[in-house]
Scaffold this active site. Structure first.
Site, PDB file in Angstrom:
ATOM      1  N   ASP A 170      -5.646  53.237  48.384  1.00  0.00           N
ATOM      2  CA  ASP A 170      -6.351  53.926  49.469  1.00  0.00           C
ATOM      3  C   ASP A 170      -5.424  54.858  50.249  1.00  0.00           C
ATOM      4  O   ASP A 170      -4.209  54.658  50.291  1.00  0.00           O
ATOM      5  CB  ASP A 170      -6.930  52.912  50.460  1.00  0.00           C
ATOM      6  CG  ASP A 170      -8.042  52.068  49.877  1.00  0.00           C
ATOM      7  OD1 ASP A 170      -8.424  52.298  48.713  1.00  0.00           O
ATOM      8  OD2 ASP A 170      -8.524  51.163  50.586  1.00  0.00           O
ATOM      9  N   HIS A 172      -2.169  50.546  48.865  1.00  0.00           N
ATOM     10  CA  HIS A 172      -2.228  51.760  49.679  1.00  0.00           C
ATOM     11  C   HIS A 172      -1.217  52.800  49.219  1.00  0.00           C
ATOM     12  O   HIS A 172      -0.057  52.470  48.928  1.00  0.00           O
ATOM     13  CB  HIS A 172      -2.016  51.411  51.153  1.00  0.00           C
ATOM     14  CG  HIS A 172      -3.183  50.650  51.717  1.00  0.00           C
ATOM     15  ND1 HIS A 172      -3.335  49.298  51.506  1.00  0.00           N
ATOM     16  CD2 HIS A 172      -4.266  51.053  52.422  1.00  0.00           C
ATOM     17  CE1 HIS A 172      -4.470  48.895  52.066  1.00  0.00           C
ATOM     18  NE2 HIS A 172      -5.052  49.942  52.619  1.00  0.00           N
TER      19      HIS A 172
END
Length: 211
Positions: free
Chosen positions: A35, A174
Protein backbone atom coordinates in the site's frame (compact mmCIF):
# COMPACT_ATOMS: atom_id res chain seq x y z
CA UNK A 1 2.99 -4.50 22.23
CA UNK A 2 -0.35 -6.11 21.43
CA UNK A 3 -1.39 -5.96 17.79
CA UNK A 4 -4.38 -7.59 16.14
CA UNK A 5 -2.85 -8.82 12.90
CA UNK A 6 -5.96 -10.34 11.36
CA UNK A 7 -8.83 -8.20 10.20
CA UNK A 8 -11.43 -8.63 12.98
CA UNK A 9 -14.02 -11.24 12.02
CA UNK A 10 -16.96 -9.16 13.24
CA UNK A 11 -15.91 -6.30 10.95
CA UNK A 12 -16.00 -8.62 7.96
CA UNK A 13 -19.74 -9.02 8.47
CA UNK A 14 -20.22 -5.38 7.51
CA UNK A 15 -18.31 -5.79 4.23
CA UNK A 16 -20.06 -8.66 2.42
CA UNK A 17 -18.31 -9.49 -0.82
CA UNK A 18 -15.01 -7.87 0.10
CA UNK A 19 -11.94 -10.07 -0.31
CA UNK A 20 -10.01 -10.90 2.86
CA UNK A 21 -8.76 -14.42 2.20
CA UNK A 22 -8.34 -16.27 -1.08
CA UNK A 23 -10.35 -19.40 -1.73
CA UNK A 24 -7.66 -21.83 -0.67
CA UNK A 25 -8.74 -24.81 -2.74
CA UNK A 26 -5.92 -27.32 -2.68
CA UNK A 27 -3.05 -24.86 -3.09
CA UNK A 28 -0.89 -23.34 -0.36
CA UNK A 29 -0.55 -19.83 -1.75
CA UNK A 30 -0.48 -16.28 -0.41
CA UNK A 31 -0.73 -12.82 -1.98
CA UNK A 32 1.76 -10.06 -1.15
CA UNK A 33 0.24 -6.58 -1.34
CA UNK A 34 1.89 -3.18 -0.92
CA UNK A 35 0.00 0.00 0.00
CA UNK A 36 0.73 3.74 -0.28
CA UNK A 37 3.31 3.91 -3.10
CA UNK A 38 4.84 4.47 -5.47
CA UNK A 39 7.84 6.30 -4.03
CA UNK A 40 11.37 6.60 -5.49
CA UNK A 41 13.00 5.61 -2.19
CA UNK A 42 11.04 2.39 -1.72
CA UNK A 43 9.37 1.13 -4.90
CA UNK A 44 12.60 0.33 -6.84
CA UNK A 45 13.95 -1.57 -3.82
CA UNK A 46 10.79 -3.65 -3.50
CA UNK A 47 10.65 -4.34 -7.24
CA UNK A 48 14.26 -5.49 -7.24
CA UNK A 49 13.69 -7.92 -4.35
CA UNK A 50 10.56 -9.31 -5.98
CA UNK A 51 12.49 -9.80 -9.24
CA UNK A 52 15.31 -11.60 -7.43
CA UNK A 53 12.83 -14.06 -5.93
CA UNK A 54 10.65 -14.32 -9.06
CA UNK A 55 7.54 -13.26 -7.14
CA UNK A 56 4.66 -11.08 -8.37
CA UNK A 57 2.72 -8.83 -6.03
CA UNK A 58 -0.15 -6.34 -5.90
CA UNK A 59 0.53 -2.62 -5.45
CA UNK A 60 -2.36 -0.55 -4.10
CA UNK A 61 -1.22 2.84 -5.30
CA UNK A 62 -1.94 6.33 -4.06
CA UNK A 63 -3.24 8.53 -6.86
CA UNK A 64 -1.35 11.60 -5.74
CA UNK A 65 1.92 9.62 -5.73
CA UNK A 66 1.15 8.17 -9.18
CA UNK A 67 0.65 11.64 -10.54
CA UNK A 68 3.99 12.70 -9.06
CA UNK A 69 5.92 9.56 -10.10
CA UNK A 70 4.22 8.16 -13.23
CA UNK A 71 7.32 6.29 -14.36
CA UNK A 72 7.29 4.21 -11.18
CA UNK A 73 3.72 3.15 -11.83
CA UNK A 74 4.79 2.11 -15.32
CA UNK A 75 7.68 0.08 -13.90
CA UNK A 76 5.30 -1.78 -11.58
CA UNK A 77 3.05 -2.74 -14.48
CA UNK A 78 5.89 -3.59 -16.88
CA UNK A 79 7.29 -6.10 -14.41
CA UNK A 80 4.03 -8.03 -14.36
CA UNK A 81 2.62 -6.93 -11.03
CA UNK A 82 -1.02 -6.04 -10.41
CA UNK A 83 -2.09 -2.56 -9.38
CA UNK A 84 -5.01 -1.38 -7.30
CA UNK A 85 -6.67 1.90 -6.38
CA UNK A 86 -5.83 3.21 -2.89
CA UNK A 87 -7.54 6.56 -3.30
CA UNK A 88 -6.09 9.82 -4.56
CA UNK A 89 -5.61 11.24 -1.08
CA UNK A 90 -5.01 8.85 1.84
CA UNK A 91 -8.23 9.65 3.71
CA UNK A 92 -10.33 7.84 6.29
CA UNK A 93 -13.78 7.07 4.93
CA UNK A 94 -15.73 7.92 8.12
CA UNK A 95 -14.16 11.40 8.19
CA UNK A 96 -15.71 12.51 4.88
CA UNK A 97 -19.03 12.30 3.06
CA UNK A 98 -19.83 9.41 0.74
CA UNK A 99 -19.72 11.77 -2.24
CA UNK A 100 -16.25 13.01 -1.30
CA UNK A 101 -14.98 9.49 -0.71
CA UNK A 102 -16.26 8.24 -4.04
CA UNK A 103 -14.74 11.25 -5.81
CA UNK A 104 -11.41 10.49 -4.15
CA UNK A 105 -11.52 6.95 -5.57
CA UNK A 106 -12.69 8.19 -8.98
CA UNK A 107 -9.87 10.72 -9.21
CA UNK A 108 -7.32 8.00 -8.47
CA UNK A 109 -8.91 5.77 -11.11
CA UNK A 110 -7.98 8.29 -13.83
CA UNK A 111 -4.35 7.43 -13.06
CA UNK A 112 -4.59 3.80 -11.93
CA UNK A 113 -6.32 1.51 -14.40
CA UNK A 114 -7.60 -1.12 -11.99
CA UNK A 115 -10.88 -2.51 -10.72
CA UNK A 116 -9.30 -3.43 -7.37
CA UNK A 117 -9.79 -0.98 -4.51
CA UNK A 118 -8.39 -1.01 -0.99
CA UNK A 119 -9.61 1.69 1.41
CA UNK A 120 -6.88 3.71 3.13
CA UNK A 121 -6.55 2.57 6.76
CA UNK A 122 -9.08 -0.16 5.93
CA UNK A 123 -11.78 2.31 6.98
CA UNK A 124 -14.99 3.24 5.18
CA UNK A 125 -18.65 3.46 6.05
CA UNK A 126 -21.14 0.78 5.07
CA UNK A 127 -22.71 3.17 2.59
CA UNK A 128 -19.37 3.99 1.01
CA UNK A 129 -18.65 0.27 0.70
CA UNK A 130 -22.00 -0.46 -0.93
CA UNK A 131 -21.40 2.25 -3.52
CA UNK A 132 -17.81 1.23 -4.19
CA UNK A 133 -18.49 -2.44 -4.70
CA UNK A 134 -20.68 -1.58 -7.69
CA UNK A 135 -17.52 -0.42 -9.46
CA UNK A 136 -14.64 -2.22 -7.77
CA UNK A 137 -13.57 -5.48 -6.25
CA UNK A 138 -12.89 -4.31 -2.71
CA UNK A 139 -9.77 -5.98 -1.32
CA UNK A 140 -9.00 -5.87 2.40
CA UNK A 141 -6.46 -8.24 3.96
CA UNK A 142 -6.17 -11.39 5.99
CA UNK A 143 -2.91 -10.37 7.67
CA UNK A 144 -1.65 -6.88 8.53
CA UNK A 145 2.12 -6.88 9.06
CA UNK A 146 2.43 -3.45 10.77
CA UNK A 147 5.64 -2.99 8.83
CA UNK A 148 5.06 0.78 9.06
CA UNK A 149 5.20 0.85 12.87
CA UNK A 150 8.58 2.15 14.08
CA UNK A 151 7.83 0.83 17.57
CA UNK A 152 8.18 -2.70 16.22
CA UNK A 153 11.53 -4.14 15.18
CA UNK A 154 11.96 -5.62 11.69
CA UNK A 155 12.66 -8.98 13.35
CA UNK A 156 9.36 -8.84 15.24
CA UNK A 157 7.43 -7.96 12.09
CA UNK A 158 9.08 -10.80 10.17
CA UNK A 159 8.49 -13.38 12.91
CA UNK A 160 4.84 -12.40 13.40
CA UNK A 161 4.11 -12.48 9.67
CA UNK A 162 5.71 -15.87 9.15
CA UNK A 163 3.91 -17.33 12.16
CA UNK A 164 0.47 -16.06 11.18
CA UNK A 165 0.50 -16.54 7.41
CA UNK A 166 -1.84 -19.27 6.19
CA UNK A 167 -3.04 -20.66 2.89
CA UNK A 168 -4.94 -17.93 1.09
CA UNK A 169 -3.56 -15.06 3.19
CA UNK A 170 -3.71 -11.63 1.61
CA UNK A 171 -0.71 -10.02 3.33
CA UNK A 172 -0.62 -6.23 3.71
CA UNK A 173 2.78 -4.54 3.48
CA UNK A 174 3.69 -0.94 2.69
CA UNK A 175 5.59 0.68 -0.15
CA UNK A 176 7.00 3.78 1.49
CA UNK A 177 10.27 5.00 3.01
CA UNK A 178 10.73 3.78 6.57
CA UNK A 179 8.66 0.65 6.08
CA UNK A 180 10.24 -2.48 7.53
CA UNK A 181 9.22 -4.25 4.32
CA UNK A 182 12.35 -2.87 2.68
CA UNK A 183 14.60 -4.81 5.06
CA UNK A 184 12.53 -7.96 5.66
CA UNK A 185 10.98 -8.68 2.26
CA UNK A 186 13.69 -11.03 1.02
CA UNK A 187 13.67 -13.03 4.25
CA UNK A 188 9.88 -13.00 4.32
CA UNK A 189 9.64 -14.50 0.84
CA UNK A 190 12.31 -17.08 1.64
CA UNK A 191 10.63 -18.00 4.92
CA UNK A 192 7.22 -18.39 3.30
CA UNK A 193 8.72 -20.59 0.59
CA UNK A 194 10.43 -22.73 3.22
CA UNK A 195 7.04 -23.14 4.92
CA UNK A 196 5.64 -24.52 1.67
CA UNK A 197 3.83 -21.44 0.41
CA UNK A 198 3.70 -20.29 -3.18
CA UNK A 199 2.75 -16.80 -4.38
CA UNK A 200 -0.17 -15.73 -6.52
CA UNK A 201 -2.08 -12.62 -7.56
CA UNK A 202 -5.66 -11.53 -7.03
CA UNK A 203 -8.25 -13.53 -8.99
CA UNK A 204 -9.16 -11.87 -12.26
CA UNK A 205 -12.68 -13.33 -12.03
CA UNK A 206 -13.50 -10.55 -9.57
CA UNK A 207 -12.65 -8.01 -12.24
CA UNK A 208 -14.78 -9.56 -14.95
CA UNK A 209 -17.83 -9.64 -12.68
CA UNK A 210 -17.54 -5.88 -12.19
CA UNK A 211 -17.28 -4.87 -15.82
Amino acid sequence: MLRVSRFPGICRLFLPGALFLLDKGSREEVVLTFDDGPHPDSTPVILQILDEHDVKAVFFCNGEACEKYPSLLSHIKCRGHQTGNHGYHHIKGPSVSTAEYLENARRASTLIDSRFFRPPYGLMTCRQFRRLKDCYSVVMWDLMTYDYDARLSPAAVLKNTLQKSRAGSVIALHDKPGSHSLSILGNLISGLKQSGFGFTLLPEVNLRKKR
